[in-house]
Design an enzyme around this catalytic site. Structure first.
Site, PDB file in Angstrom:
ATOM      1  N   GLY A 179       0.826  -1.187   0.000  1.00 53.93           N
ATOM      2  CA  GLY A 179       0.000   0.000   0.000  1.00 53.93           C
ATOM      3  C   GLY A 179       0.867   1.245   0.000  1.00 53.93           C
ATOM      4  CB  CYS A 180       0.339   4.619  -1.385  1.00 53.10           C
ATOM      5  SG  CYS A 180      -1.337   4.951  -0.829  1.00 53.10           S
ATOM      6  CE1 TYR A 181      -1.639   8.195   3.640  1.00 53.04           C
ATOM      7  CE2 TYR A 181      -3.440   6.668   3.260  1.00 53.04           C
ATOM      8  CZ  TYR A 181      -2.975   7.960   3.354  1.00 53.04           C
ATOM      9  OH  TYR A 181      -3.839   9.022   3.170  1.00 53.04           O
TER      10      TYR A 181
END
Lengths: 345, 345, 345, 345
Positions: free
Chosen positions: D148-150
């Protein structure tokens, strides 16, 4: 892709045009980056000014002198107007000198005097390959005058119409520009707090310095003097120009023949894209790319040709256009190393 | 300041125009807010749609029906076009019905048919008090057609020129609008990811629905048919319109006489401010205010009158303009309850 | 609106805090605006600096001197830190002097010395009426220290938790601020080209000057020393603070009891709104308003109280908070003349 | 560098992740672009969805089926969660299948069940080469779960601290993301009018789906369970994540030893740049690039390690990270074809 690389110097390396030149040079397979020079930021590291270029972060900026710029194959000058002529005079005739400033764009000394003041530095080959016949003039050139960002947009948008005699020589242009077009100058009206959420006009009434450059270019294409009423506006974005250009339609012009003329004129252009019918340009289409997104139509109520174009003022409007012309000057493929995809969303 | 308050209903309370109407009504000393109605959001609480209005957060939105809207002194209709006529027909003749949509703006049924389609709902008094003679027509009115946001800006900008015969009837307008002008519709091109950092054109070539409304208004002022070539663009901001309007100058016009005509025309206008010479409008000047910031000059190269105006499309361009006209209709002071300071920076 | 108006002077009238003070004073029924003063912009007209306040456009800015500020009922000082003490010393004891700067906020001279340096100017009543017991201290006050914008947000968000003993005294705050919080200073990192499209961190690691002010306030509420780890970030917007505050939950705390404590603490607060469950704050909710939008929950995985708050840094965070305290000091209704609706979208 | 190109298919080609994958693939010397598939936009041309990719404008989008995706060397799946497993099961074992969605990231089925619901699709090699030992696992892999980006941002920021035992396993993360992180979904809160000029919080209190992924990654690095309190916020920009991460410092930790640990850990990382001391990250530094800009310090007041990191959520956070892992999987140079300069300003 290898062999002996060409060496490029960038004068004005701490500014926005300088940063974009460096970004593109880093992606160009034939160049290595030589001297980086500037005025007030000389002595500091490039990373303090261009933190998006980590590869060059540790490079020290030198003062802009002929000595620092000597010994390069290409020298890019991204300096305030009035400074390029003296620097160029000290560089060898074999060096490709690329002036991203205004000094060598205008051919009429009176226009220079009226809009810039001071002595005219002379005229260099104009770095807009998409103008009729211009590619030939740029091949082998050793001095190149990069067009202004607004003129780049307007000339690309209206040249097909004037080349085909489809519009009367009386153009109205309203253009929105991102704030990087104003450079890194510390002016209150360029603060983020002022520009975010706000569109503003400036330089209205025929006084913007890019006006005579637009008229010069379009007049050459049209073969008759073209007048331009130009209003620039500042939009809340860092990059991009959207120029809306219109002129009275030639008698009997139809929407179909207008589009057809644009299709013919642009069919071999690598960077200027005529959008599908019904699609209108957005600056996001060209963000960070050396491309232009263009659309044209006939307004039958007002009987005007209306062309709208989007470019990135720093890429096709400055550094990318410069590198495209350099490719031609050096006999490299015109498209070499130039980004053709926008960064979106 | 007190006594019996006037009761106002807002149909379309969950949209952007509805929200702005409510914001202004909350600050108006003579109104209390009655029914809030909507279509698809009926049954939900206003706080889910207008969280910036905490005073009304708990109010339940009703369905838009004549019953719900009955019994109010003023009914504001912020509905998609085509819906206002039927609703208004069911409201009493003594009720002040204010149509913020397009249904009752155009006087020419053919123009309605061409640009909107369907049956023309008829023409109501036009809610732009700054037009010549218009204040008188609005006094006591019980039906008011609020102008479109773009026409508001263009009519304010060019009326002084046409009223004084200073321009030829051939206007070019390029305007940048914030995204709230497109309403709360869920379209991909209105997503934040698409609009931030990007200016785009749309509705080019004489097809935008506000075009005949501009022509209608300017033609009435000029006493002769005026053509408008109108190009709207979308700018990365929520609110605001900056419209750049130009037209060929009348023979012999000077910059001084042009400015003088604007000074005379605007000297008693409470909401339209002619800026000091050399200062050009920014939409931030009018953010959230019922004001317009206007500047005009003569472009001597192109021989055109160029007027640039900034308004807030939701305030002066919609809800504020509506309330200003309602003040006149009800015999209240025209400026009552209307914000005259922008929220900046 | 009637009787003898109170006269207010604003020192620092050309800056962002000064502009917001003037915007609010123009909307306050009890004040008339007296002297406008500044430093480098003295001698110019206010319109050149605050074009969104057309009513005051022609007013000339005076130099900030005791003479210029004398004879007013209230004097607002929006000056760089270190300047307020000397000015205030020359103003009468009956004058309400409101320091929007940092000089009189801290009670610990050592903290002043560490974070600001130089001599401590002394401590004035702290202008945050929402703190326990603070309203009483502000009634009749003639010197008021307006809290910093970040501390305003953090104290409002965490006071209910600490007042009820629901959190351990070890707070982590990460806050995003609009660029107006940095003032109108001409720094490269505040240029629009730099801030648009970018979020950045600054003052990380316990060095931001607002840190001891947060600790001072929360420690007083908690009755025990509270530590704050504070990281400010700059967001691409002109106005607004969104502060995310968390601390270890007290043993046995439930989500329900946490919410209940906040409901009780805030039920009579006119400007601080606890949002409905499940709704989280956005700065747009408070744009231009003297309000705070607050939500709180328990993170059961990490066992932390998490409170998020939105305010407008210029309104509730500076000028509105100042005026709210002045209302109390002068015995006026606390809410008088203060906007309670945001300007959205 | 040439010879037979590798063929890549992109499922989800009309979305933001799909568009970024295509942008990067167009710049990668070893790939040619095969099938473009999607769900609701199947049948339309790519230009209608990704107008910034003029080279592919005329390509027709097919429906996402195993047939359409068969016969490629690499298949990128940019689909809503829950869809990747079934598609992958129909693709050959020799095909490199890259899941840009969440389906194969978590190793704990209970965490999947709690945060996503439904059946767990199984765990694939995790595409974050910068994790200890992870490069080896990715070499030769034929299934890759893109983080995921986070989590990408948080794991890059805190891994050096936990790998060296410098922080207690109790992390607080507050991150700001550009709106493209939410995809192209037509939700009112993602409209430009809502997000411009506003920062908002969402998914607060341990409920965001990326939370268990952060905990899983950091726990593996720390060798002990790590808790993360994660608050995401939405910032008014299209791209970029700025994550502020902190945790209690290990006893006796000094600022110097903390920095030294990061320098050692990152000295050979091609894409993660530890900034010079005193310089803090801005998302603009990484706009459009596969890089991370990282800074770390010790807050001595609060005794916390504070690390701040900037990435582009679509590049290093999704498509670039995916391609970096694919390079490893296929035995290509890890950096091949990945942009390392940001597009700024």
């Amino acid at each position: 892709m290898q062999g002996v690389a060409l060496r490029a110097a960038v004068a004005g390396a701490s500014g926005y045009a300088g940063g974009e030149l460096l970004r593109l040079l880093l992606g160009h397979p034939e160049f290595e980056i030589g001297a980086l020079t500037a005025a007030s930021s000389a002595g500091s590291r490039l990373g303090a000014h261009q933190p998006h270029l980590p590869q060059l972060a540790g490079r020290v900026i030198e003062e802009t002198t002929a000595d620092a710029l000597a010994g390069h194959d290409v020298v890019f000058l991204a300096l305030p107007h009035g400074h390029s002529g003296a620097v160029a005079a000290q560089l060898g005739e074999d060096t490709v000198v690329v002036d991203c400033g205004a000094d060598h764009r205008l051919s009429d000394p009176a226009a220079w005097q009226e809009f810039y003041g001071g002595e005219h530095a002379g005229t260099w080959p104009y770095g807009l390959p998409e103008l009729p016949g211009q590619r030939e003039l740029l091949k082998g050139a050793r001095r190149i005058a990069v067009p202004g960002c607004y003129p780049t947009s307007v000339l690309l948008a209206m040249t097909p119409a004037f080349a085909a005699g489809l519009a009367a020589p009386d153009v109205v242009v309203v253009a929105a520009s991102g704030t990087s077009g104003a450079g890194k100058s510390l002016k209150p009206n360029l603060l983020g707090s002022e520009v975010m959420g706000s569109v503003s006009a400036y330089g209205v009434g025929g006084v913007h310095r890019h006006t005579p450059e637009m008229e010069q270019g379009l007049s050459a294409v049209a073969g008759t003097p073209v007048r331009v009423s130009f209003t620039p506006t500042l939009a809340p974005m860092s990059r991009g120009i959207l120029a809306t250009c219109s002129a009275p339609a030639a008698p009997g012009l139809t929407k179909e023949s207008l589009r057809s003329a644009y299709e013919v004129a642009l069919k071999d252009e690598p960077f200027v894209h005529l959008l599908p019918e019904g699609v209108w340009p957005a600056t996001a289409m060209t963000y960070g790319a050396n491309t232009a997104a263009l659309q044209v139509t006939l307004d039958p109520r007002a009987n005007r040709v209306v062309a709208v174009i989007a470019i990135d003022n720093l890429t096709k409007g400055t550094a990318g256009g410069a590198l495209q012309s350099v490719n031609l000057a050096l006999g490299l493929p015109e498209e070499l190393g130039l980004p053709t995809t926008g960064v979106a969303p």
